[in-house]
Design an enzyme around this catalytic site. Structure first.
Site, PDB file in Angstrom:
ATOM      1  N   LYS A 189     -12.872 -19.746   9.452  1.00 26.39           N
ATOM      2  CA  LYS A 189     -14.329 -19.884   9.364  1.00 26.39           C
ATOM      3  C   LYS A 189     -14.961 -18.670  10.033  1.00 26.39           C
ATOM      4  CE  LYS A 189     -16.491 -23.697   9.290  1.00 26.39           C
ATOM      5  NZ  LYS A 189     -17.127 -24.998   9.516  1.00 26.39           N
ATOM      6  N   ALA A 191     -15.363 -21.098   0.464  1.00 24.91           N
ATOM      7  CA  ALA A 191     -16.731 -21.574   0.272  1.00 24.91           C
ATOM      8  C   ALA A 191     -17.644 -20.822   1.211  1.00 24.91           C
ATOM      9  CB  ALA A 191     -16.826 -23.074   0.517  1.00 24.91           C
ATOM     10  N   THR A 245     -18.830 -18.600   6.382  1.00 27.19           N
ATOM     11  CA  THR A 245     -18.045 -18.547   5.160  1.00 27.19           C
ATOM     12  C   THR A 245     -16.611 -18.928   5.515  1.00 27.19           C
ATOM     13  OG1 THR A 245     -19.429 -16.789   4.280  1.00 27.19           O
ATOM     14  CG2 THR A 245     -17.279 -17.095   3.253  1.00 27.19           C
ATOM     15  N   ASP A 283     -23.699 -32.852  14.940  1.00 29.25           N
ATOM     16  CA  ASP A 283     -24.000 -32.662  13.517  1.00 29.25           C
ATOM     17  C   ASP A 283     -23.115 -33.581  12.673  1.00 29.25           C
ATOM     18  OD1 ASP A 283     -25.315 -31.617  11.360  1.00 29.25           O
ATOM     19  OD2 ASP A 283     -24.076 -29.824  11.202  1.00 29.25           O
TER      20      ASP A 283
END
Length: 657
Positions: free
Chosen positions: A61, A39, A45, A155
């Site tokens: 990642k 993804a 990404t 987050d």
């Protein structure tokens, strides 16, 4: 975007996203072979990769190039990755490794197949309160472990909560938001994606602590039970404004069936002032567990979509008295029985209306099935053990204690400490008295003992070079003093205090002594011949200028350059002296003040004596003594009046050492 979203991303796009990706097929850092792209998100990404060294599948990642080119981001990213890698918790996606390969900055993480909580909300809509709390409890447990380790997620949102295929909950992306904060780039996309969960203090000041995570968790719980966020607006700034100035509404104002216990929990977690919220995620976890325990069990959730991965529908059985018997969602449940109900005709009515064995057997079967389910759930629960207090123990003793509790030990990088001796346990994660599943890992940090730094050798360097070397060694520059010194070039370091080679504490102050070179001696008041001879011996070119003056004849009344000024060797020096009169005795006694009965004392010679001996000797004869320093020695070099001169008591004798 979490590493488990690749299945959904592929389904939504409808195309193969890997064909044009230059990283697919590349061996990254000589270790990770990238198999396919999972993804792509706003900051990174995610790829599916094979760790060829350990032969395991990982989620890789890779940060976008715009971030990877920012040195501040890379530096913060590496530090945060190290901190998160030390966080061991069953509800946290583990970070295995971090690295850079030319322009590629990446994280190697645990690969977790499944879906995000956002996907589940999109499919099902709002969840019943009890089920929402069963999702929040592991999330809060993960955040609580991070808060105890000094980490803030920054987050928290449904996109960062993963649901595995077997129903486990995992939280991802710890520390990434903090690394992003180190960049100077505009990140409007990030703000739009997370503004709905930002605490007021994050919006107004950009500051975030553990209570900011608690606020975001409260917003997420609101969304789980209502199917929507508390605030919406046409722009991110309008949403941010409401976070700062409005009070989060109660979930029951949107979904009336939400119980008051959940309203209270959300209100406490989303208080506008940080001090009014739970102290950290662990405190909110305790409140969530209490609320879950007190909520009635329900069997008719408002959502009609698919169940969470790894869970079974709650089975409802007929109760002999007509009331419902419901099973808990968190317990393993038997597969639901499909009951076919057909209307009876009068001809099919049984002739006997007494004992009805069919109803009795159904009720008995229901009770037995529930009992079996409860038994299975009870024995399936993990065995919890308490983390022992290991602070101050040596490694062998700590490992033995941990093994005795059925836990595993991991040793992290050591840290220096002024109080805990080298080799003893400084801290543990989780801390003492925390509860873990048997077989979990406890991470220990060992003390490296007091940190001591060797004072570097900066002699002969300039002042600025010495300052830089001392700061680089982890020390602090204290006072900088200039001293006369003909052996060391002017403006170069003579020595330090403490001296080179000494071991001192980190950040200790180091004083620097810099050479002032040749300093002009003070020869004021010295006899002419002695002054000229002394200055000549120091390498100066001496010129003498005699003038009429009321001062004692043949003594220095002025000098150029001035006394104590920094000069170069060999510089011309001019000394001005009072004219040397032939009738010195007339000057001394005065034309009108001569007295025949005046008493005089002979001034003894003290040249060559120690100043501490010469001064008391002269004072004992009634003279006053003034001492002038020519060097760092303590021996008298010159005196005035000269030895064996006669002077009345109270006269001043000048000594130069």
């Amino acid at each position: 975007m979490g590493p488990c979203q690749w299945q959904n991303a592929r389904k939504l796009s409808g195309v193969d996203t890997t064909t044009a990706d230059p990283l697919v097929g590349r061996l990254l850092d000589g270790r990770y072979r990238i198999e396919s792209r999972i993804a792509r998100g706003g900051m990174a990404t995610v790829y599916l990769a094979l760790d060829i060294r350990l032969d395991r599948t990982v989620a890789l990642k890779v940060m976008h190039r715009s971030l990877a080119e920012d040195p501040a981001f890379v530096r913060r990213f590496i530090g945060e990755a190290k901190s998160v890698a030390s966080l061991s918790h069953p509800n946290v996606v583990h970070v295995f490794d971090q690295g850079t390969d030319n322009d590629v900055v990446y994280l190697s993480m645990e690969y977790v197949p499944g879906r995000t909580l956002r996907d589940i909300l999109r499919d099902r809509g709002r969840l019943p309160a009890r089920e929402a709390l069963e999702l929040m409890i592991p999330v809060l447990a993960a955040l609580g472990a991070a808060h105890r380790a000094g980490l803030v997620h920054r987050d928290v949102k449904p996109e960062n909560v993963l649901m595995t295929d077997d129903g486990r909950v995992k939280v991802v992306d710890f520390g990434l938001a903090r690394a992003i904060e180190a960049t100077n780039q505009t990140r409007t996309g990030v703000m739009i994606g997370t503004i709905g969960y930002m605490a007021p203090e994050q919006v107004t000041t950009g500051a975030a602590d553990v209570r900011s995570d608690v606020y975001a968790a409260g917003i997420m719980l609101f969304e789980l039970v209502t199917g929507q966020q508390p605030y919406d607006g046409e722009t991110p700034m309008s949403v941010a404004y409401r976070h700062v100035h409005d009070t989060v509404p109660t979930p029951s104002s949107v979904a009336p069936e939400v119980p008051p216990l959940v309203d209270t929990l959300v209100a406490h977690a989303t208080a506008r002032e940080p001090q009014d919220r739970p102290a950290d995620a662990t405190a909110m976890l305790v409140a969530a567990v209490d609320a879950h325990r007190m909520l009635p069990r329900t069997t008719t959730p408002p959502g009609t979509g698919p169940m969470l991965p790894g869970t079974n529908p709650t089975t409802v059985y007929a109760h002999p008295a007509g009331g419902p018997v419901s099973g808990a969602r968190s317990m393993p449940q038997p597969a639901p029985a499909h009951t076919m109900i057909q209307p009876r005709t009068p001809a099919e009515e049984p002739r006997r209306r007494g004992f009805r064995p069919n109803g009795f057997l159904v009720a008995l079967a229901a009770v037995m099935v529930v009992a079996v389910g409860l038994t299975g759930w009870y024995f399936a629960q993990p065995e919890l053990v308490t983390v022992p207090d290991l602070i101050g123990k040596n490694v062998a003793e700590a490992e033995k204690t941990i093994a005795g509790r059925g836990l595993l030990m991991r040793q992290a990088d050591g840290k220096h400490d002024e109080k805990v001796a080298e080799g003893l346990v400084l801290s543990s994660d989780p801390a003492a008295d925390a509860e873990l599943e048997k077989g979990s890992t406890v991470t220990l940090v060992l003390s490296l003992g007091p940190e001591r730094i060797v004072v570097p050798d900066v002699s002969g360097r300039s002042s600025n070079e010495a300052r830089a070397a001392i700061a680089k060694a982890g020390l602090t520059v204290g006072a900088v003093k200039r001293l006369p010194n003909q052996q060391v070039e002017r403006d170069k370091v003579i020595r330090t205090s403490p001296q080179v080679g000494e071991k001192v504490r980190k950040s200790a102050k180091i004083n620097i002594f810099v050479s002032a070179g040749l300093v002009m001696p003070d020869v004021g008041g010295m006899p002419k011949d002695e002054a000229a001879g002394f200055l000549g011996g120091q390498g100066f070119q001496v010129q003498v200028n005699e003038v009429d003056d009321d001062a004692e004849p043949c003594t220095v009344i002025a000098q150029s350059p001035k006394a104590k000024s920094e000069v170069d060797k060999g510089v011309p020096v001019m000394i001005t002296v009072a004219r040397c009169q032939t009738d010195w005795w007339q000057w001394f006694r005065g034309d009108n003040e001569a007295r025949d009965d005046q008493q005089f004392s002979v001034v003894p010679g003290v040249i060559g004596k120690n100043i501490n001996d010469a001064k008391p000797e002269l004072e004992a004869l009634g003279f006053k003594v003034r001492v002038n320093r020519l060097s760092n020695g303590g021996v008298v070099q010159f005196q005035r009046p000269l030895p064996n001169s006669e002077r009345p008591p109270g006269s001043v004798v000048f000594l130069w050492q």
